[in-house]
Design a protein around this motif. Structure first.
Motif, PDB file in Angstrom:
ATOM      1  N   GLN A  88       0.867  -1.167   0.000  1.00  0.00           N
ATOM      2  CA  GLN A  88       0.000   0.000   0.000  1.00  0.00           C
ATOM      3  C   GLN A  88       0.905   1.218   0.000  1.00  0.00           C
ATOM      4  O   GLN A  88       1.797   1.330   0.829  1.00  0.00           O
ATOM      5  CB  GLN A  88      -0.925   0.020   1.215  1.00  0.00           C
ATOM      6  N   HIS A  90       1.339   4.024   1.206  1.00  0.00           N
ATOM      7  CA  HIS A  90       1.241   4.997   2.293  1.00  0.00           C
ATOM      8  C   HIS A  90       2.628   5.159   2.888  1.00  0.00           C
ATOM      9  O   HIS A  90       3.415   4.202   2.916  1.00  0.00           O
ATOM     10  CB  HIS A  90       0.262   4.510   3.377  1.00  0.00           C
ATOM     11  N   ASP A  92       3.969   5.114   5.672  1.00  0.00           N
ATOM     12  CA  ASP A  92       4.521   4.212   6.698  1.00  0.00           C
ATOM     13  C   ASP A  92       5.045   2.908   6.093  1.00  0.00           C
ATOM     14  O   ASP A  92       5.607   2.071   6.808  1.00  0.00           O
ATOM     15  CB  ASP A  92       3.506   3.936   7.819  1.00  0.00           C
ATOM     16  N   HIS A  93       4.851   2.727   4.792  1.00  0.00           N
ATOM     17  CA  HIS A  93       5.367   1.518   4.129  1.00  0.00           C
ATOM     18  C   HIS A  93       6.338   1.829   2.979  1.00  0.00           C
ATOM     19  O   HIS A  93       7.117   0.965   2.605  1.00  0.00           O
ATOM     20  CB  HIS A  93       4.206   0.677   3.577  1.00  0.00           C
ATOM     21  N   HIS A 168      -7.881   0.027   0.667  1.00  0.00           N
ATOM     22  CA  HIS A 168      -7.084   0.789   1.635  1.00  0.00           C
ATOM     23  C   HIS A 168      -6.291   1.874   0.896  1.00  0.00           C
ATOM     24  O   HIS A 168      -6.202   3.016   1.335  1.00  0.00           O
ATOM     25  CB  HIS A 168      -6.167  -0.140   2.413  1.00  0.00           C
TER      26      HIS A 168
END
Ligand SMILES: [Zn+2]
Length: 267
Positions: A88, A90, A92-93, A168
């Motif tokens: 994903q 985002h 944080d990844h 998501h």
């Protein structure tokens, strides 16, 4: 003054501040050449082959030293990463994609939906519309290959199957490697009804839940350690958990349905 402090406090409560995102976690092997090199909650998977490695997820912009220490503990080096994949797009990844790419020269492969976010550093991500005062952007990277559902990523005798799981994020995806399912569990972080930044989000979630319910993995892991009970499973030295998967998917679907019903009722 008081309002500023209050806003600051509210910002601190956002998941961006989850201390487990930056806490180290022991590097370990899940199965065969699939290893865990993430933090306590931000899962990063290193698939090692004689021709270099595949890295799924990179954590936050400052996660590289922890990931590299984990890789080295297992006898590998992030310099040998050839392919970067995301579950994903985002921050944080994927916020360390640019740094890992600089270190290794790895190519970035992503689904079309997430490729757009990766190439502009997440700026058009509807996440920004939901948290207007937050900066969720990250260093952009060029995407070398667009992946489709069912595609196979091959390297050094290992095959990684791409499973598209939109919702998501527009291009959220899971992977299957050596019989292990690396699943992106569809938590809901943005508005579902009338989301102008992501029309079709409700249908995407519904398709994804339908697909997840067809899968019956014995061995599975997820994008966040907390989503699959990383600590307990690591302590037990076993990642076999078919019932846990069914329960997790049912819980996420319940959360999605409740949020959708609430949003529809308040229209
Ligand atoms: Zn996310």
């Amino acid at each position: 003054m008081r309002l500023t402090l209050l806003l600051l406090f509210a910002a601190l409560l956002l998941p961006a501040q989850n201390p487990d995102w930056r806490a180290p976690f022991p590097a370990h092997t899940i199965a065969g050449n699939l290893h865990y090199v993430g933090t306590k909650d931000l899962a990063c998977y290193l698939i090692t082959t004689p021709q270099g490695h595949i890295l799924i997820n990179t954590g936050l912009a400052d996660s590289v030293p922890l990931m590299q220490a984990s890789a080295k503990k297992l006898g590998f080096d992030l310099k040998d990463v050839k392919i970067l994949l995301t579950m994903q797009a985002h921050y944080d990844h994927v916020a360390a994609f640019a740094e890992v790419q600089k270190l290794s020269g790895a190519k970035v492969y992503a689904t079309a939906g997430d490729a757009a976010y990766l190439e502009e550093g997440g700026k058009s991500d509807p996440l920004f519309l939901s948290f207007a005062n937050q900066d969720f952007s990250f260093a952009p990277v060029k995407v070398d290959r667009r992946l489709k559902d069912g595609d196979t990523v091959k390297l050094g005798g290992t095959e990684v199957k791409v499973i598209s799981l939109p919702g998501h994020t527009r291009g959220a995806a899971g992977y299957s490697v050596n019989g292990v399912l690396i699943v992106n569990l569809p938590s809901v972080v943005i508005k579902l009804v009338g989301n102008k930044g992501y029309p079709g989000i409700v249908e995407d979630y519904e398709t994804t839940f339908g697909k997840l319910k067809q899968l019956h993995p014995t061995l599975w892991v997820a994008g966040h350690g907390s989503q699959y009970g990383l600590e307990a499973k690591y302590a037990k030295k076993s990642f076999i958990d078919p019932e846990g998967y069914t329960t997790a998917v049912a819980n996420y679907e319940k959360q999605f349905k409740e949020k959708l019903a609430k949003e529809r009722a308040s229209r």
